[in-house]
Design a protein around this motif. Structure first.
Motif, PDB file in Angstrom:
ATOM      1  N   UNK A 169      -8.940  40.913  30.830  1.00 35.66           N
ATOM      2  CA  UNK A 169      -7.870  39.961  31.082  1.00 35.66           C
ATOM      3  C   UNK A 169      -7.647  39.843  32.561  1.00 35.66           C
ATOM      4  N   UNK A 170      -6.696  39.030  32.953  1.00 31.53           N
ATOM      5  CA  UNK A 170      -6.515  38.800  34.383  1.00 31.53           C
ATOM      6  C   UNK A 170      -6.146  40.069  35.112  1.00 31.53           C
ATOM      7  N   UNK A 171      -6.747  40.273  36.263  1.00 31.86           N
ATOM      8  CA  UNK A 171      -6.432  41.448  37.056  1.00 31.86           C
ATOM      9  C   UNK A 171      -5.233  41.192  37.942  1.00 31.86           C
ATOM     10  N   UNK A 172      -5.141  39.973  38.392  1.00 24.71           N
ATOM     11  CA  UNK A 172      -4.103  39.687  39.374  1.00 24.71           C
ATOM     12  C   UNK A 172      -2.833  39.272  38.690  1.00 24.71           C
TER      13      UNK A 172
ATOM     14  N   UNK B  98       3.750  45.594  51.556  1.00 31.09           N
ATOM     15  CA  UNK B  98       2.364  45.554  51.090  1.00 31.09           C
ATOM     16  C   UNK B  98       2.141  44.487  50.035  1.00 31.09           C
ATOM     17  N   UNK B  99       3.152  44.245  49.208  1.00 28.42           N
ATOM     18  CA  UNK B  99       2.931  43.320  48.103  1.00 28.42           C
ATOM     19  C   UNK B  99       3.197  41.875  48.489  1.00 28.42           C
ATOM     20  N   UNK B 141      -7.100  43.466  46.524  1.00 27.14           N
ATOM     21  CA  UNK B 141      -7.343  44.259  45.334  1.00 27.14           C
ATOM     22  C   UNK B 141      -8.384  45.328  45.618  1.00 27.14           C
ATOM     23  N   UNK B 142      -8.112  46.541  45.111  1.00 27.98           N
ATOM     24  CA  UNK B 142      -8.997  47.667  45.436  1.00 27.98           C
ATOM     25  C   UNK B 142     -10.269  47.697  44.595  1.00 27.98           C
ATOM     26  N   UNK B 183      -7.349  33.288  46.785  1.00 28.13           N
ATOM     27  CA  UNK B 183      -6.358  33.083  45.722  1.00 28.13           C
ATOM     28  C   UNK B 183      -5.339  34.210  45.655  1.00 28.13           C
ATOM     29  N   UNK B 184      -5.770  35.413  46.083  1.00 30.00           N
ATOM     30  CA  UNK B 184      -4.941  36.595  45.839  1.00 30.00           C
ATOM     31  C   UNK B 184      -3.501  36.455  46.304  1.00 30.00           C
ATOM     32  N   UNK B 185      -3.304  36.031  47.535  1.00 35.78           N
ATOM     33  CA  UNK B 185      -1.918  36.067  47.995  1.00 35.78           C
ATOM     34  C   UNK B 185      -1.085  34.950  47.387  1.00 35.78           C
ATOM     35  N   UNK B 186      -1.752  33.845  46.961  1.00 44.10           N
ATOM     36  CA  UNK B 186      -0.994  32.824  46.222  1.00 44.10           C
ATOM     37  C   UNK B 186      -0.527  33.379  44.881  1.00 44.10           C
ATOM     38  N   UNK B 187      -1.383  34.173  44.260  1.00 44.81           N
ATOM     39  CA  UNK B 187      -1.016  34.728  42.962  1.00 44.81           C
ATOM     40  C   UNK B 187       0.120  35.722  43.114  1.00 44.81           C
ATOM     41  N   UNK B 188       0.020  36.590  44.144  1.00 42.30           N
ATOM     42  CA  UNK B 188       1.068  37.597  44.275  1.00 42.30           C
ATOM     43  C   UNK B 188       2.395  36.957  44.664  1.00 42.30           C
TER      44      UNK B 188
END
Lengths: 186, 197
Positions: A169-172, B98-99, B141-142, B183-188
Motif C-alpha cells: 500500500x502507499x508508503x507516503x 523534520x516532518x 523516505x529512508x 512528490x514527497x513533500x507535497x504529500x507530507x
C-alpha cells in the motif's frame, strides 16, 4: 535512574501516599489548619504527594505508610485473578509507585505482588491487543494502569503495521500533525 | 496542596496525543511561577527566623527547619514540572522541523508561545543550512524506492510548477506520475496523495 524530564515519572510521583509527621513543622499552609501559625503537629496523619513524602522521609521528618492500593484486599484479588483487577482505579501508576515505595516502607512483599500482577496481566494485555475488536476494548482499557495502556497500544500498532506490510500500500502519508483540523474547503 | 498546579500543567501535556501539541498554557504556567515566588517568600522568612534564633539553632532539627525544607522541595518540584513541560514541547517542535519544512500551518502556529515560534524557525533554518551544506535532503523516505516514479493524485490546486524533470500543471484532481522526491513533500503537506497501483 529515570529521566528528569520524564512525564510519566513526574505524574507517578504525584500520587498521594499516607504519611505521619514525626517532627513539628512551621509555616506550611498545607492543610486547612486551625490557627494562623500554619503549624503541623508531630503525629498528624496526612496524605502527601510522593515527591514530598520521599524527601521528608529520607530526612526522618515523616514516616511513610503503605498506600491503600497495596492493601490486603488488593493483594488477595491479585492472587485470585490478577488480569481482571481494576488497578487503574486504585492507582494509575501502580507499578511505578510500588517500585518507588517499597524501599521506603521496607515491605519486602510488595515486589512479589508487582511481579505476579505484571506477569499475569502482561499476557492478557498482549492477547487482547492482537485479537479484540476495537469496540470491545474500551471496558478492558479502563482496568489498565498507564504502563499497561502503553504496552497495549504498542502491541496494537505493531499488529496494524504487520497487516499493512503484508498488504502493501502507499508508503507516503500526510504528516500526522496536519491531520486533525482541516481547513474548510471553500 | 503544594505542587498541584504544576502537575496539572504536566497532565495537560500528557493528555494530548503523542506528537500533537495543545496550546501553550500561559495562564497556568505563570500561576505556577507565582506559586514559586510565594514559596520563596515563605522560605526566606523562615530562614530569617532561624538566623534570629541564634547560631546554635541553625542546623538542629527544629520546626522552622522542616518548614523551610518543605518550601524548598516544593520549589524544586515546581521547577521540574515547568522544565519538563517546556522540554517535551520543544521535542515535539523539533520533530515538526523534520516532518513539515519551514512553514508552520496556522492552526499549529497559534498554539505555540513566542519563544517556541523562534525555536522552530531557528531549528528548521539550522536543518536547512546543514542539508544544503551536505547537498543532501535528509528528510526523504529512508526506504529505497522500487521505482523512482509514483502515481499521485493532486488534492488541492497547486498550479504550474517546475519539477526536477518536467514542468507540470498540478491542478486539483489531476492524476500523474511524478518523481518520488518531487512528490514527497507535497504529500507530507497533505496536498497530494499517493495512489497504490
Amino acid at each position: 535512574m529515570t529521566n528528569y524530564f520524564d512525564i510519566d515519572d513526574i505524574l507517578a510521583e504525584d500520587e498521594l501516599v499516607p504519611a505521619t509527621f514525626r517532627e513539628a513543622t512551621n509555616g506550611v499552609g498545607l492543610f486547612d489548619s486551625t490557627d494562623d501559625t500554619n503549624k503541623v503537629e508531630p503525629g498528624s496523619k496526612v496524605e502527601l504527594p510522593f515527591w514530598l513524602a520521599q524527601e521528608l522521609h529520607l530526612r526522618q521528618a515523616v514516616t511513610v505508610n503503605v498506600p491503600p492500593c497495596f492493601n490486603k484486599r488488593t493483594r488477595e484479588e491479585i492472587d485470585a485473578d490478577a488480569a481482571h483487577v481494576d488497578l487503574r482505579n486504585r492507582c494509575p501508576f501502580f507499578y511505578e509507585l510500588g517500585y518507588k515505595i517499597a524501599p521506603l516502607v521496607g515491605d519486602k512483599t510488595i515486589g512479589r505482588v508487582l511481579l505476579i500482577a505484571f506477569r499475569t496481566r502482561y499476557k492478557e494485555v498482549l492477547i487482547k491487543a492482537h485479537t479484540a475488536a476495537f469496540e470491545a476494548t474500551a471496558k478492558f482499557l479502563s482496568l489498565l494502569t498507564e504502563e499497561e495502556v502503553k504496552l497495549y497500544k504498542a502491541a496494537q500498532s505493531s499488529a496494524i503495521a504487520f497487516k499493512k506490510w503484508r498488504k502493501g500500500g502507499p508508503r507516503f502519508q500526510k504528516a500526522s500533525v496536519l491531520g486533525r483540523k482541516r481547513k474548510p474547503i471553500q | 496542596m503544594y505542587g498541584k498546579k504544576a502537575s496539572e500543567l504536566v497532565k495537560e501535556f500528557a493528555s494530548s496525543e503523542p506528537g500533537q501539541l495543545s496550546a501553550f498554557n500561559n495562564d497556568l504556567f505563570s500561576q505556577v511561577l507565582e506559586e514559586c515566588n510565594g514559596h520563596l517568600l515563605h522560605l526566606q522568612s523562615l530562614l530569617r527566623k532561624m538566623q534570629e534564633d541564634g547560631p546554635d539553632n541553625q542546623t538542629s532539627r527544629n520546626a522552622d527547619h522542616f518548614g523551610a525544607l518543605m518550601h524548598h522541595l516544593s520549589i524544586v518540584r515546581n521547577k521540574r514540572c515547568l522544565m519538563a513541560y517546556v522540554y517535551n514541547r520543544a521535542e515535539v517542535i523539533q520533530h515538526l522541523g523534520w516532518t513539515i519544512e519551514r512553514v508552520l500551518p496556522e492552526e499549529i502556529e497559534e498554539k505555540l508561545s513566542n519563544p517556541e515560534k523562534d525555536y522552530f524557525k531557528n531549528h528548521s533554518a539550522t536543518l536547512q543550512s546543514y542539508m544544503s551544506e551536505l547537498d543532501l535532503d535528509l528528510a526523504v523516505d529512508m526506504v529505497p524506492p522500487k521505482d523512482p516514479y509514483i502515481k499521485v493524485r493532486v488534492l488541492e490546486e497547486i498550479g504550474n510548477v517546475v519539477l526536477s524533470d518536467q514542468f507540470a500543471n498540478l491542478a486539483r484532481h489531476a492524476i500523474l506520475f511524478l518523481r518520488r522526491t518531487d512528490a514527497e513533500h507535497y504529500i507530507s503537506q497533505g496536498l497530494m496523495e499517493e495512489l497504490s497501483s
